[in-house]
Design an enzyme around this catalytic site. Structure first.
Site, mmCIF file in Angstrom:
data_model
loop_
_atom_site.group_PDB
_atom_site.id
_atom_site.type_symbol
_atom_site.label_atom_id
_atom_site.label_comp_id
_atom_site.label_asym_id
_atom_site.label_seq_id
_atom_site.Cartn_x
_atom_site.Cartn_y
_atom_site.Cartn_z
ATOM 1 N N GLU A 275 0.828 -1.202 0.000
ATOM 2 C CA GLU A 275 0.000 0.000 0.000
ATOM 3 C C GLU A 275 0.864 1.254 0.000
ATOM 4 O OE1 GLU A 275 -2.521 -0.551 3.420
ATOM 5 O OE2 GLU A 275 -3.812 -1.986 2.371
ATOM 6 N N HIS A 294 -7.500 1.990 2.072
ATOM 7 C CA HIS A 294 -7.457 1.461 3.441
ATOM 8 C C HIS A 294 -8.128 2.453 4.404
ATOM 9 C CE1 HIS A 294 -5.169 -1.811 5.813
ATOM 10 N NE2 HIS A 294 -6.231 -1.421 6.493
#
Length: 334
Positions: A275, A294
């Site tokens: 990420e 997220h």
């Protein structure tokens, strides 16, 4: 003596804060921390930190309020003064618990603080997939108003993998839409599920019958990579997949192939193995995939609660107290 039970003069303590949203919506949290300890170091990047980035920042730290950072054995071995890793959230899969326990460092978390927020996002993503929301927004902004076909949720089967706090709250909300709820969780009893209006099933049965599958399992050795080619092939043709748990649970290449082939109709992903994912990631190239950064826990209520619980745990340990939510309880017996 365990570091946990060795009280420290707070005005001499140094605390590293890597959780990027800590105190942003509630400045009082930062003021409380800064007034309690001698020095606060904040994350110099607007993202979780890798191990190599943490090592120099933790060199003099007595405590850390941690986000989704990679706190491995090397990081812990170099943190000679560290007493507490106060995880900002429930998951501790990115913390080496064994190494922390060996060094007498307490690891805490904030269970339940973000359950409602993540459950709300999961339901939102199910609705967005069912009604082609992102595609509809794009074509409407482009000046076209086609009648995009949607999917009604009444009597559709939603498979919930993991019936912890989040899974239970997802079920509670989806009942209002008239969904049939099927769940797989080896730790829940039939009575617990039936009381909540949920059918317990084996994983193969759930995958075969579900129009939507939503993932709420923790990242453990036995769950990492569980959503693989075999898992995806067992899903009902034309079904949708939602992940608001952890990217480590998914074989991303296999998911991209299942979507590109048309076996699955769409997916919504709040997390990835890396990420942010690279711009050329295969899942980002598919229009039937919804991606969020997220953001499951990022509501005002959840952020405030996580911040308060993590701050309290951090200060408790530095004062020599046993925190309420300690994950590695085995250090108390040493």
């Amino acid at each position: 003596m365990l570091r946990l039970l060795n009280p420290l003069e707070l005005h001499q303590a140094t605390v590293l804060v890597t959780a990027t949203s800590f105190g942003k919506r509630d400045p009082e949290l930062r003021r409380e921390l800064e007034s309690a300890v001698g020095q606060v170091i904040y994350n110099p990047h607007a993202r979780p930190l890798e191990a190599s980035e943490l090592i120099p920042l933790l060199a003099e730290a007595d405590g850390i309020i941690a986000g989704l950072d990679h706190i491995n054995a090397e990081v812990i071995a170099g943190a000679l003064h560290l007493r507490v890793i106060a995880r900002y959230g429930a998951g501790v899969d990115r913390v080496d618990l064994e190494a922390a326990s060996e060094h007498g460092i307490a690891v805490t978390n904030t269970p339940g603080a973000n359950s409602t927020a993540v459950a709300e996002l999961a339901v939102l993503l199910i609705l967005a997939l069912a009604r082609s929301l992102i595609q509809a927004d794009r074509v409407a902004r482009g000046g076209s108003f086609p009648r995009l076909a949607g999917i009604g949720l009444v009597e559709r089967t939603v498979g919930i993998i993991g019936l912890g706090d989040i899974g239970m709250q997802v079920a509670q909300r989806l009942r209002a839409f008239g969904c049939r709820l099927v769940a797989y969780d080896p730790y829940r009893t039939l009575l617990e599920a039936e009381t909540a209006g949920i059918e317990l099933a084996s994983l193969p049965v759930l995958l075969e019958q579900s129009d939507f599958v939503t993932l709420h399992a923790p990242a453990l050795p036995e769950t990492r990579g569980m959503v693989n080619a075999e898992f995806l092939a067992a899903m009902k043709p034309g079904a949708f997949f939602v992940n608001t748990a952890r990217g480590e649970l998914i074989d991303e290449d296999a998911l991209a192939q299942a979507l590109a082939s048309g076996h699955l109709a769409g997916a919504a992903l709040d997390c990835f193995q890396k990420e942010p994912p690279p711009a050329d990631h295969p899942l980002l190239q598919l229009p039937q995939v919804i991606v969020t950064p997220h953001t499951g826990a990022q509501t005002d209520q959840a952020v405030r609660q996580m911040g308060q619980m993590a701050l309290q745990a951090c200060l408790d340990v530095l004062r020599g107290k046993i925190p309420e939510h300690i994950v590695n309880k085995e250090i108390l017996a040493k």
